[in-house]
Scaffold this motif. Structure first.
Motif, PDB file in Angstrom:
ATOM      1  N   SER A  11      -1.083 -10.463 -10.106  1.00  0.00           N
ATOM      2  CA  SER A  11      -0.207  -9.659  -9.243  1.00  0.00           C
ATOM      3  C   SER A  11      -0.346  -8.202  -9.641  1.00  0.00           C
ATOM      4  O   SER A  11      -0.814  -7.894 -10.748  1.00  0.00           O
ATOM      5  CB  SER A  11       1.239 -10.127  -9.366  1.00  0.00           C
ATOM      6  OG  SER A  11       1.770  -9.730 -10.597  1.00  0.00           O
ATOM      7  N   ASP A  56       5.837 -11.764 -10.833  1.00  0.00           N
ATOM      8  CA  ASP A  56       4.455 -12.053 -11.209  1.00  0.00           C
ATOM      9  C   ASP A  56       4.155 -13.553 -11.036  1.00  0.00           C
ATOM     10  O   ASP A  56       3.111 -13.930 -10.487  1.00  0.00           O
ATOM     11  CB  ASP A  56       4.272 -11.615 -12.675  1.00  0.00           C
ATOM     12  CG  ASP A  56       2.864 -11.822 -13.186  1.00  0.00           C
ATOM     13  OD1 ASP A  56       1.916 -11.534 -12.442  1.00  0.00           O
ATOM     14  OD2 ASP A  56       2.713 -12.267 -14.348  1.00  0.00           O
ATOM     15  N   ILE A  87       4.007 -14.541  -7.301  1.00  0.00           N
ATOM     16  CA  ILE A  87       2.771 -14.067  -6.654  1.00  0.00           C
ATOM     17  C   ILE A  87       1.597 -14.936  -7.110  1.00  0.00           C
ATOM     18  O   ILE A  87       0.762 -15.354  -6.306  1.00  0.00           O
ATOM     19  CB  ILE A  87       2.505 -12.575  -6.998  1.00  0.00           C
ATOM     20  CG1 ILE A  87       3.616 -11.675  -6.456  1.00  0.00           C
ATOM     21  CG2 ILE A  87       1.124 -12.138  -6.502  1.00  0.00           C
ATOM     22  CD1 ILE A  87       3.650 -11.450  -4.975  1.00  0.00           C
ATOM     23  N   LYS A  88       1.568 -15.227  -8.404  1.00  0.00           N
ATOM     24  CA  LYS A  88       0.447 -16.010  -8.961  1.00  0.00           C
ATOM     25  C   LYS A  88       0.344 -17.387  -8.310  1.00  0.00           C
ATOM     26  O   LYS A  88      -0.742 -17.903  -8.103  1.00  0.00           O
ATOM     27  CB  LYS A  88       0.620 -16.175 -10.475  1.00  0.00           C
ATOM     28  CG  LYS A  88       0.126 -14.971 -11.249  1.00  0.00           C
ATOM     29  CD  LYS A  88       0.086 -15.287 -12.722  1.00  0.00           C
ATOM     30  CE  LYS A  88      -0.605 -14.190 -13.487  1.00  0.00           C
ATOM     31  NZ  LYS A  88       0.190 -13.761 -14.641  1.00  0.00           N
ATOM     32  N   LYS A 105       4.113 -12.835  -1.027  1.00  0.00           N
ATOM     33  CA  LYS A 105       3.039 -11.824  -0.964  1.00  0.00           C
ATOM     34  C   LYS A 105       3.535 -10.388  -1.138  1.00  0.00           C
ATOM     35  O   LYS A 105       2.785  -9.495  -1.519  1.00  0.00           O
ATOM     36  CB  LYS A 105       2.308 -11.935   0.371  1.00  0.00           C
ATOM     37  CG  LYS A 105       1.570 -13.258   0.501  1.00  0.00           C
ATOM     38  CD  LYS A 105       0.475 -13.202   1.538  1.00  0.00           C
ATOM     39  CE  LYS A 105      -0.522 -14.327   1.365  1.00  0.00           C
ATOM     40  NZ  LYS A 105       0.067 -15.596   0.911  1.00  0.00           N
ATOM     41  N   ILE A 121       5.639  -5.852  -5.356  1.00  0.00           N
ATOM     42  CA  ILE A 121       4.687  -6.640  -6.147  1.00  0.00           C
ATOM     43  C   ILE A 121       3.862  -7.492  -5.174  1.00  0.00           C
ATOM     44  O   ILE A 121       4.419  -8.216  -4.338  1.00  0.00           O
ATOM     45  CB  ILE A 121       5.409  -7.553  -7.165  1.00  0.00           C
ATOM     46  CG1 ILE A 121       6.574  -6.811  -7.855  1.00  0.00           C
ATOM     47  CG2 ILE A 121       4.408  -8.086  -8.192  1.00  0.00           C
ATOM     48  CD1 ILE A 121       6.221  -5.539  -8.563  1.00  0.00           C
ATOM     49  N   GLN A 122       2.550  -7.371  -5.312  1.00  0.00           N
ATOM     50  CA  GLN A 122       1.631  -8.012  -4.355  1.00  0.00           C
ATOM     51  C   GLN A 122       0.496  -8.736  -5.083  1.00  0.00           C
ATOM     52  O   GLN A 122       0.254  -8.474  -6.267  1.00  0.00           O
ATOM     53  CB  GLN A 122       1.006  -6.930  -3.453  1.00  0.00           C
ATOM     54  CG  GLN A 122       2.020  -6.182  -2.620  1.00  0.00           C
ATOM     55  CD  GLN A 122       1.383  -5.009  -1.871  1.00  0.00           C
ATOM     56  OE1 GLN A 122       0.540  -4.312  -2.415  1.00  0.00           O
ATOM     57  NE2 GLN A 122       1.805  -4.814  -0.641  1.00  0.00           N
ATOM     58  N   PRO A 123      -0.248  -9.581  -4.379  1.00  0.00           N
ATOM     59  CA  PRO A 123      -1.405 -10.245  -5.003  1.00  0.00           C
ATOM     60  C   PRO A 123      -2.524  -9.256  -5.333  1.00  0.00           C
ATOM     61  O   PRO A 123      -2.705  -8.267  -4.618  1.00  0.00           O
ATOM     62  CB  PRO A 123      -1.887 -11.225  -3.922  1.00  0.00           C
ATOM     63  CG  PRO A 123      -0.777 -11.325  -2.939  1.00  0.00           C
ATOM     64  CD  PRO A 123      -0.010 -10.046  -2.999  1.00  0.00           C
TER      65      PRO A 123
END
Ligand code: UT7
Length: 355
Positions: free
Chosen positions: A4, A127, A130-131, A136, A172-174
């Motif tokens: 992330s 985190d 996202i993982k 997303k 927070i994004q991939p």
């Protein structure tokens, strides 16, 4: 598995500047004492009876959303960290959601209560989501409106001169590249010292708030078989509705735990202190940050300090500092950025990021 990353940042601090000289007028303190012991010259206070923790959080959130290049409808989860929520319940997450006008969507809102390390705890939760591919675009906010709950008499001076208001936010994004983004987070806690930095009231402790759970402290609760009150006249009279801190004890723990948790994160990522491009410490006390800087051998441009201007904004301090560092151009792609915090609980945490 995906990594992330922080895809956008934003921060908001209220307009009202309160200097040390302003505080000198209402309590027995001096600019010299505050600057020498903490490094703080001024802090911001939210507009009384207009701004709230969630409204400031929303301002920071909109900037983070814009800087991430998404729209607010793209947000699929909210995490809100604060120790000064608008309400006892519900938490600020849903209030932020309402303020942003994204209540139609089927998104969740989670509140984090980890005080100074709340933002990094929230980052660690984001985190993981996202993982696993569950979300997303997670909106992570740290915001505080301390000014509503401080003791402005000399009795509360050791805490009151430190705290300030503000908000910071991140999306927070991939991250497809496994070498980039959030490399790891480390979370720690030790409840042994819960009472060393605490706001006891209002609470459901019924007087049993010492670590040994001995005889209850007399808060003047009414003598009734059923029914209790959160706030008593005694609490009001004796000033027992504001934060309490054993400053030196907290300080001594902080200077040990900060470097430890930073080095653990670096080591897990196969890095050392020499690899740090930017350290964003929780802004607890400039003396603590300077100690950590020396211990890690960092130059002035490798650490971000803004406590001089904002005081300690607890859960908001890391995202405000990170957002400012980003805005200033001091963080570049590929840089190793470390976030670290220590505070009430005790809880402490770090995040090691390759930008
Ligand atoms: O963000 C969460 C984590 N928080 C921290 O990490 C904070 C850690 N602790 C600290 O930053 C420091 O302990 C403080 C800045 C809170 C206090 O500094 P200190 O050097 O540890 O002072 P102290 O509490 O030991 O107090 C020293 C003296 C006392 O007077 P006596 O007993 O020596 O006569 C205090 O009453 O300073 C007095 N004092 C003040 N004097 C003027 C305490 N607060 C003030 C004040 N102005 N605001």
């Amino acid at each position: 598995m995906l990594n992330s990353k922080i895809g956008g940042l934003g921060h908001y601090v209220p307009d009202k500047v309160v200097t040390n000289h302003d505080l000198e007028k209402i309590m027995d303190t001096t600019d010299e004492w505050i600057v020498e012991r903490t490094g703080i010259s001024e802090r911001r206070y939210g507009k009384k009876h207009q701004e709230t923790t969630s409204s400031m959080g929303a301002k920071a959130a909109l900037l983070a959303i814009k800087n991430a290049g998404i729209s607010k409808e793209d947000v699929d989860f909210i995490i809100f960290a604060t120790l000064s929520p608008d309400y006892y319940f519900p938490g600020c997450g849903v209030l932020l959601q309402r303020e942003l006008g994204i209540t139609d969507s089927a998104i969740g809102a989670l509140d984090i209560r980890n005080q100074c390390s709340g933002f990094i705890y929230g980052l660690s939760v984001a985190d993981q989501y996202i993982k696993t591919g569950m979300y997303k675009n997670i909106l992570l906010v740290g915001a505080e409106m301390h000014s509503m709950g401080l003791d402005y008499t000399t009795r509360g001076r050791n805490v009151t001169v430190i705290f300030g208001d503000g908000a910071g936010a991140a999306i927070i994004q991939p991250e497809e590249n496994s070498q980039k983004g959030i490399l790891n987070t480390f979370l720690h806690s030790d409840g042994t010292y819960a009472e060393k930095l605490i706001m006891v009231n209002p609470g459901a402790h019924g007087g049993y708030h010492n670590d040994k759970m001995e005889a209850p402290v007399d808060y003047g609760y009414p003598d009734a078989e059923y029914g209790e009150v959160f706030v008593t006249q005694k609490m009001l009279d004796d000033g027992l509705l504001s934060p309490h801190m054993e400053g030196q004890f907290v300080f001594k723990m902080a200077v040990v735990k900060f470097p430890e948790v930073i080095l653990n994160g670096l080591s897990k990522a196969g890095l050392t202190a020499k690899d740090i491009d930017m350290l964003i410490p929780h802004q607890a006390n400039l003396r603590i940050s300077q100690f950590v800087q020396r211990k890690l051998g960092l130059r002035d441009e490798q650490i971000w300090n803004n406590i001089q201007r904002y005081g300690n904004t607890t859960a908001a301090s890391v995202p405000i500092a990170l957002s400012e560092a980003m805005e200033s151009g001091m963080i570049k792609e590929g840089n190793i950025v470390c976030l670290a915090a220590f505070g009430s609980g005790f809880t402490w945490a770090s995040a090691t990021i390759r930008w």
